[in-house]
Design a protein around this motif. Sequence first.
Motif, PDB file in Angstrom:
ATOM      1  N   GLY A  60       0.785  -1.218   0.000  1.00 45.61           N
ATOM      2  CA  GLY A  60       0.000   0.000   0.000  1.00 45.61           C
ATOM      3  C   GLY A  60       0.821   1.273   0.000  1.00 45.61           C
ATOM      4  N   MET A  61       2.142   1.165  -0.255  1.00 45.62           N
ATOM      5  CA  MET A  61       3.002   2.355  -0.225  1.00 45.62           C
ATOM      6  C   MET A  61       2.957   3.147  -1.524  1.00 45.62           C
ATOM      7  SD  MET A  61       6.459   1.298   1.831  1.00 45.62           S
ATOM      8  CE  MET A  61       6.459   1.120   3.616  1.00 45.62           C
ATOM      9  N   TRP A  62       2.629   2.491  -2.629  1.00 46.93           N
ATOM     10  CA  TRP A  62       2.624   3.167  -3.926  1.00 46.93           C
ATOM     11  C   TRP A  62       1.304   2.920  -4.635  1.00 46.93           C
ATOM     12  CZ3 TRP A  62       6.694   6.184  -4.069  1.00 46.93           C
ATOM     13  CH2 TRP A  62       7.859   5.785  -3.423  1.00 46.93           C
ATOM     14  N   ALA A  63       0.794   3.955  -5.266  1.00 47.43           N
ATOM     15  CA  ALA A  63      -0.443   3.833  -6.043  1.00 47.43           C
ATOM     16  C   ALA A  63      -0.098   3.801  -7.523  1.00 47.43           C
ATOM     17  CB  ALA A  63      -1.367   5.010  -5.748  1.00 47.43           C
ATOM     18  N   LEU A  64      -0.582   2.802  -8.204  1.00 40.58           N
ATOM     19  CA  LEU A  64      -0.416   2.698  -9.655  1.00 40.58           C
ATOM     20  C   LEU A  64      -1.788   2.969 -10.270  1.00 40.58           C
ATOM     21  CD1 LEU A  64       1.754  -0.539  -9.562  1.00 40.58           C
ATOM     22  CD2 LEU A  64       2.554   1.807  -9.813  1.00 40.58           C
ATOM     23  N   ASP A  65      -2.105   4.247 -10.429  1.00 42.11           N
ATOM     24  CA  ASP A  65      -3.424   4.643 -10.899  1.00 42.11           C
ATOM     25  C   ASP A  65      -3.299   5.668 -12.018  1.00 42.11           C
ATOM     26  OD1 ASP A  65      -2.536   6.848  -9.488  1.00 42.11           O
ATOM     27  OD2 ASP A  65      -3.991   6.676  -7.874  1.00 42.11           O
ATOM     28  N   GLY A  66      -4.453   6.110 -12.512  1.00 35.24           N
ATOM     29  CA  GLY A  66      -4.440   7.084 -13.603  1.00 35.24           C
ATOM     30  C   GLY A  66      -3.791   8.397 -13.205  1.00 35.24           C
ATOM     31  N   TYR A  67      -3.943   8.785 -11.959  1.00 43.06           N
ATOM     32  CA  TYR A  67      -3.325  10.012 -11.454  1.00 43.06           C
ATOM     33  C   TYR A  67      -1.807   9.923 -11.527  1.00 43.06           C
ATOM     34  CZ  TYR A  67      -2.581  13.857  -8.087  1.00 43.06           C
ATOM     35  OH  TYR A  67      -2.193  15.022  -7.467  1.00 43.06           O
ATOM     36  N   ALA A  68      -1.257   8.801 -11.076  1.00 43.68           N
ATOM     37  CA  ALA A  68       0.198   8.606 -11.127  1.00 43.68           C
ATOM     38  C   ALA A  68       0.692   8.572 -12.569  1.00 43.68           C
ATOM     39  CB  ALA A  68       0.574   7.312 -10.403  1.00 43.68           C
ATOM     40  N   ASN A  69      -0.032   7.899 -13.456  1.00 49.61           N
ATOM     41  CA  ASN A  69       0.387   7.823 -14.860  1.00 49.61           C
ATOM     42  C   ASN A  69       0.349   9.194 -15.531  1.00 49.61           C
ATOM     43  OD1 ASN A  69       1.045   5.094 -15.132  1.00 49.61           O
ATOM     44  ND2 ASN A  69      -1.090   4.499 -15.435  1.00 49.61           N
ATOM     45  N   PHE A  70      -0.642  10.003 -15.192  1.00 51.30           N
ATOM     46  CA  PHE A  70      -0.717  11.342 -15.755  1.00 51.30           C
ATOM     47  C   PHE A  70       0.536  12.138 -15.410  1.00 51.30           C
ATOM     48  CE2 PHE A  70      -1.717  15.851 -15.148  1.00 51.30           C
ATOM     49  CZ  PHE A  70      -2.205  16.191 -16.397  1.00 51.30           C
ATOM     50  N   PHE A  71       0.928  12.089 -14.138  1.00 57.72           N
ATOM     51  CA  PHE A  71       2.115  12.842 -13.731  1.00 57.72           C
ATOM     52  C   PHE A  71       3.400  12.200 -14.230  1.00 57.72           C
ATOM     53  CE2 PHE A  71      -0.758  14.988 -10.788  1.00 57.72           C
ATOM     54  CZ  PHE A  71      -0.316  16.297 -10.948  1.00 57.72           C
ATOM     55  N   ARG A  72       3.411  10.894 -14.417  1.00 60.29           N
ATOM     56  CA  ARG A  72       4.578  10.271 -15.050  1.00 60.29           C
ATOM     57  C   ARG A  72       4.838  10.892 -16.421  1.00 60.29           C
ATOM     58  NH1 ARG A  72       3.513   3.785 -14.199  1.00 60.29           N
ATOM     59  NH2 ARG A  72       4.803   3.447 -12.330  1.00 60.29           N
ATOM     60  N   ILE A  73       3.792  10.927 -17.239  1.00 60.32           N
ATOM     61  CA  ILE A  73       3.934  11.489 -18.584  1.00 60.32           C
ATOM     62  C   ILE A  73       4.305  12.966 -18.517  1.00 60.32           C
ATOM     63  CG2 ILE A  73       2.649  12.126 -20.665  1.00 60.32           C
ATOM     64  CD1 ILE A  73       3.468   9.261 -20.690  1.00 60.32           C
ATOM     65  N   LEU A  74       3.659  13.711 -17.631  1.00 61.11           N
ATOM     66  CA  LEU A  74       3.950  15.137 -17.524  1.00 61.11           C
ATOM     67  C   LEU A  74       5.401  15.375 -17.128  1.00 61.11           C
ATOM     68  CD1 LEU A  74       3.016  18.096 -17.495  1.00 61.11           C
ATOM     69  CD2 LEU A  74       2.332  17.772 -15.107  1.00 61.11           C
ATOM     70  N   PHE A  75       5.881  14.700 -16.097  1.00 59.35           N
ATOM     71  CA  PHE A  75       7.241  14.929 -15.619  1.00 59.35           C
ATOM     72  C   PHE A  75       8.281  14.448 -16.628  1.00 59.35           C
ATOM     73  CE2 PHE A  75       5.426  14.535 -11.099  1.00 59.35           C
ATOM     74  CZ  PHE A  75       5.151  15.890 -11.073  1.00 59.35           C
ATOM     75  N   ILE A  76       8.021  13.328 -17.271  1.00 57.95           N
ATOM     76  CA  ILE A  76       8.955  12.831 -18.286  1.00 57.95           C
ATOM     77  C   ILE A  76       9.046  13.810 -19.446  1.00 57.95           C
ATOM     78  CG2 ILE A  76       9.303  11.033 -20.036  1.00 57.95           C
ATOM     79  CD1 ILE A  76       8.181   9.026 -17.974  1.00 57.95           C
ATOM     80  N   SER A  77       7.900  14.336 -19.875  1.00 61.75           N
ATOM     81  CA  SER A  77       7.889  15.295 -20.980  1.00 61.75           C
ATOM     82  C   SER A  77       8.636  16.576 -20.608  1.00 61.75           C
ATOM     83  CB  SER A  77       6.444  15.626 -21.374  1.00 61.75           C
ATOM     84  OG  SER A  77       5.739  14.468 -21.753  1.00 61.75           O
ATOM     85  N   LEU A  78       8.347  17.098 -19.417  1.00 65.27           N
ATOM     86  CA  LEU A  78       9.008  18.329 -18.983  1.00 65.27           C
ATOM     87  C   LEU A  78      10.511  18.123 -18.834  1.00 65.27           C
ATOM     88  CD1 LEU A  78       6.490  19.644 -16.284  1.00 65.27           C
ATOM     89  CD2 LEU A  78       6.722  20.372 -18.668  1.00 65.27           C
ATOM     90  N   SER A  79      10.914  16.977 -18.290  1.00 68.00           N
ATOM     91  CA  SER A  79      12.343  16.701 -18.118  1.00 68.00           C
ATOM     92  C   SER A  79      13.045  16.583 -19.467  1.00 68.00           C
ATOM     93  CB  SER A  79      12.535  15.413 -17.313  1.00 68.00           C
ATOM     94  OG  SER A  79      11.947  15.530 -16.034  1.00 68.00           O
ATOM     95  N   GLY A  80      12.392  15.948 -20.423  1.00 65.58           N
ATOM     96  CA  GLY A  80      12.980  15.843 -21.760  1.00 65.58           C
ATOM     97  C   GLY A  80      13.182  17.205 -22.398  1.00 65.58           C
ATOM     98  N   LEU A  81      12.192  18.082 -22.266  1.00 65.40           N
ATOM     99  CA  LEU A  81      12.311  19.424 -22.833  1.00 65.40           C
ATOM    100  C   LEU A  81      13.384  20.242 -22.112  1.00 65.40           C
ATOM    101  CD1 LEU A  81       8.515  20.163 -23.363  1.00 65.40           C
ATOM    102  CD2 LEU A  81      10.219  19.786 -25.154  1.00 65.40           C
ATOM    103  N   VAL A  82      13.517  20.054 -20.805  1.00 65.22           N
ATOM    104  CA  VAL A  82      14.573  20.749 -20.054  1.00 65.22           C
ATOM    105  C   VAL A  82      15.946  20.276 -20.516  1.00 65.22           C
ATOM    106  CG1 VAL A  82      15.634  20.966 -17.770  1.00 65.22           C
ATOM    107  CG2 VAL A  82      13.174  21.274 -18.029  1.00 65.22           C
ATOM    108  N   ILE A  83      16.108  18.979 -20.716  1.00 59.71           N
ATOM    109  CA  ILE A  83      17.392  18.458 -21.197  1.00 59.71           C
ATOM    110  C   ILE A  83      17.703  18.997 -22.591  1.00 59.71           C
ATOM    111  CG2 ILE A  83      18.546  16.346 -21.996  1.00 59.71           C
ATOM    112  CD1 ILE A  83      17.265  14.912 -19.610  1.00 59.71           C
ATOM    113  N   MET A  84      16.705  19.052 -23.460  1.00 58.76           N
ATOM    114  CA  MET A  84      16.923  19.616 -24.798  1.00 58.76           C
ATOM    115  C   MET A  84      17.340  21.079 -24.714  1.00 58.76           C
ATOM    116  SD  MET A  84      13.618  17.830 -26.604  1.00 58.76           S
ATOM    117  CE  MET A  84      13.727  18.710 -28.153  1.00 58.76           C
ATOM    118  N   ALA A  85      16.743  21.816 -23.790  1.00 57.62           N
ATOM    119  CA  ALA A  85      17.090  23.225 -23.626  1.00 57.62           C
ATOM    120  C   ALA A  85      18.444  23.410 -22.965  1.00 57.62           C
ATOM    121  CB  ALA A  85      16.013  23.923 -22.800  1.00 57.62           C
ATOM    122  N   SER A  86      18.982  22.350 -22.334  1.00 55.99           N
ATOM    123  CA  SER A  86      20.250  22.457 -21.615  1.00 55.99           C
ATOM    124  C   SER A  86      21.463  22.200 -22.490  1.00 55.99           C
ATOM    125  CB  SER A  86      20.266  21.452 -20.444  1.00 55.99           C
ATOM    126  OG  SER A  86      19.221  21.692 -19.542  1.00 55.99           O
TER     127      SER A  86
END
Length: 485
Positions: A60-86
């Motif tokens: 019960g320590m981690w939730a694998l739900d739609g909320y978590a997946n939404f933020f996975r995609i968001l953070f991965i996308s933002l991190s990729g764009l930050v790396i491209m800008a770096s």
Amino acid sequence: MDLFMPEIIILITALLVIITDLFLTKSKRHLAYLSLLGLGAAAVATVLNWNNPPELAFGGMWALDGYANFFRILFISLSGLVIMASIDYVNKFRRFQGEYYALVLLALLGMIMMASTTNLITMYLSLELAGLAFYVLVGFLKDQRSTESALKYLLLGGVASAMLVFGLVLIYGFSGETNLGSILNYIQTLPSGMDITAHTGFILGIILTITGLGFKVAAVPFQFWAPDVYQGSPTPITLYLSIASKAAGFALFLRLFYTLFTDPLALSQEWALIVAVLATAGMTLGNVLAIPQKNIKRMLGYSSIAHAGYILVALAAVGNSPELADGRISLLFYLVAFAVSDLVAFVSIIAISRSTGSDEISSYEGLAKTNPVYASALTLALLSLTGFPPLAGFLAKYYIFSAAVQADLLWLMIVAAVNTVISAVFYFNVIRVMWLRQPREEVRVLASWPLKLALGISGMAVLIFGIVPEALLNLIEKATELIIH
């Protein structure tokens, strides 16, 4: 194990970047491409898990739900764009590019865990994993200003972490549980006639938890670090802190408070009032103090404080009317709209400042005549941050205003509207300098294709999310429906 494949891929990529760095003696640009490749694989793994039924893992320590997946995609996308800008910027610290990209990935891992955690212990650990990576990244330039910023961020971050732990300990002390679901069960078993004074321990725990998380999202009165840290950090890290770290803090905020404290016995009205007061202070202080700023990164630092206040408006709406989905939807939409708008602004600043050698607003004089593309991109971002239609920022503010009204927080909506007008003063000042002033000298802005691609993607997102937001809204609606505990 397959359900945690995105996190595993990100961790392996960070390790591969460090190892590969040992064998590269000349050009280290390949480290950025390796990082992007790993992020692409993590994104694919997330998409493949998208339709899996929500479930809890590791006791019960981690939730694998739609909320978590939404933020996975968001953070991965933002991190990729930050790396491209770096890619252009990291030439300032050639010897440490491997460490730079690895820390960006580790910060990403911590932020993904923050959005997924459903346990007080893993909540703190994930928050500190991201925080420790950011402490180092802020001081990466190793000059006086960057070192001072890193030290201030570390010291104040340590104090905020201590207050957060104390708040979580109080919540644990009264419930005897660390899992959010178990704490919720304890709350629901409290006698319905219990006097408000019996909730004192919970109230103190809520206040201290808000204090700790408020630091992470630069909410007033825990914002003192933000302007100095934003100004002294490497510009891509300022961008990363401004968008991804703030989004992770609010992801944790929403999961924790929506799960635990939306029951009447759990004082949802009380914490909603606290958040509303913080929102009012944040919007007002951030916008007013941004007006006299001469440094554009510092100006956007105060602007970020104000935007944290706007997001808190949506969170207050969640607390005041938990049964309405509009508060949760408006919060997530605002996070995305703010992120893409800030991306355009900071990516433009990275390119412009690298050519002009200055972050002062005065160095942007006449930019529209010498570099119309970058001036137009920065103008687009500033208009969206103001809330100008038909851009993403306009719809984001419309949704939080609507959520506040539906949650019987009309006074808070009026405060937010007034602050939107105030914010136009400093945003339009930059636009005026770029378009109505004569250039001091002829400066051509040069940038690599990854930076231009990052600017193009984020610019298109500002337009698309403002004109046709239906697809994003559908994703957000599904994500907020699938928050499990």
